[in-house]
Write an enzyme that holds these catalytic residues in place. Structure first.
Site, PDB file in Angstrom:
ATOM      1  CG  HIS A 180      11.108  -2.008   4.854  1.00 49.66           C
ATOM      2  ND1 HIS A 180       9.740  -2.018   4.724  1.00 49.66           N
ATOM      3  CD2 HIS A 180      11.426  -3.116   5.550  1.00 49.66           C
ATOM      4  CE1 HIS A 180       9.255  -3.093   5.313  1.00 49.66           C
ATOM      5  NE2 HIS A 180      10.258  -3.778   5.830  1.00 49.66           N
ATOM      6  CB  ALA A 201       1.428   0.219   6.652  1.00 50.95           C
ATOM      7  NE  ARG A 237       3.888   6.616   1.847  1.00 53.01           N
ATOM      8  CZ  ARG A 237       4.108   5.385   2.262  1.00 53.01           C
ATOM      9  NH1 ARG A 237       4.559   4.470   1.432  1.00 53.01           N
ATOM     10  NH2 ARG A 237       3.846   5.039   3.511  1.00 53.01           N
ATOM     11  N   PRO A 287       0.797  -1.231   0.000  1.00 50.56           N
ATOM     12  CG  PRO A 287      -0.149  -1.123   2.118  1.00 50.56           C
ATOM     13  CD  PRO A 287       0.528  -2.068   1.168  1.00 50.56           C
ATOM     14  CG  ASN A 288      -0.309   4.254   1.287  1.00 50.17           C
ATOM     15  OD1 ASN A 288      -1.298   4.751   0.757  1.00 50.17           O
ATOM     16  ND2 ASN A 288      -0.346   3.699   2.489  1.00 50.17           N
TER      17      ASN A 288
HETATM   18  C1  DQA Z   1       8.121   1.183   4.051  1.00 53.42           C
HETATM   19  C2  DQA Z   1       8.169   1.386   5.570  1.00 53.42           C
HETATM   20  C3  DQA Z   1       6.807   1.139   6.178  1.00 53.42           C
HETATM   21  O1  DQA Z   1       6.866   1.360   7.581  1.00 53.42           O
HETATM   22  C4  DQA Z   1       5.777   2.081   5.593  1.00 53.42           C
HETATM   23  O2  DQA Z   1       4.502   1.792   6.120  1.00 53.42           O
HETATM   24  C5  DQA Z   1       5.767   2.065   4.112  1.00 53.42           C
HETATM   25  C6  DQA Z   1       7.039   2.042   3.411  1.00 53.42           C
HETATM   26  C7  DQA Z   1       9.454   1.568   3.383  1.00 53.42           C
HETATM   27  O3  DQA Z   1       9.667   1.159   2.250  1.00 53.42           O
HETATM   28  O4  DQA Z   1      10.258   2.285   3.974  1.00 53.42           O
HETATM   29  O5  DQA Z   1       4.716   2.157   3.477  1.00 53.42           O
HETATM   30  O6  DQA Z   1       7.862  -0.183   3.774  1.00 53.42           O
END
Ligand code: DQA
Length: 144
Positions: free
Chosen positions: A102, A79, A19, A11-12
């Site tokens: 990440h 997340a 972002r 997500p996102n």
């Molecule tokens: C993430 C770290 C997560 O905590 C966060 O919710 C994300 C991005 C990262 O790539 O740093 O959406 O996975």
């Protein structure tokens, strides 16, 4: 046929580039896909990069990775990393190695990001190098 590396994004991550760039950088997911494609060609691999805001899609794709079979999965679950027992179960249920990725270093951020449901079942974890985390994970996957 070159072996395939799945690059699954949760997500996102479709919003990368706009972002919170101070945390996640200015590169978009398309930029990252381009970099991974170039490097995977040099490594004699192919990548299949996908993104979804829906947990179930990520689970279906993990199953698909095993069925194909993909050589490995690079997984940035966003997340869901911190909450999803369903992703933990899915990774445990397949034999395909999963590398947790990440952009940021969740351990240096809010306390709720310090727990990863994925780390205990991941082959390894790479975090904190921005978009380059994906490249490091690809190099690691190529050597598995
Ligand atoms: C993430 C770290 C997560 O905590 C966060 O919710 C994300 C991005 C990262 O790539 O740093 O959406 O996975």
């Amino acid at each position: 046929m070159p072996e395939t590396i799945f690059v699954l994004n949760g997500p996102n991550l479709n919003l990368l580039g706009t972002r919170e760039p101070e945390i996640y950088g200015h590169e978009t997911l398309d930029d990252i896909a381009g970099q991974l494609e170039d490097r995977s060609r040099e490594l004699g691999l192919s990548i299949d990069l996908r993104q979804s805001n829906h947990e179930g899609h990520l689970i279906d794709w993990l199953h698909e990775a095993q069925a194909l079979p993909a050589k490995a999965v690079l997984l940035n679950a966003g997340a869901y990393t911190h909450t999803s027992i369903a992703l933990y179960d899915a990774i445990k249920a397949i034999r395909t190695p999963v590398i947790e990725v990440h952009l940021s270093n969740p351990h240096a951020r809010e306390a709720f990001r310090h727990v990863s449901r994925i780390s205990p079942v991941a082959h390894g974890t790479i975090c904190g190098f921005g978009a380059f985390s994906y490249m490091l994970a690809l190099e690691a996957a190529a050597r598995l």
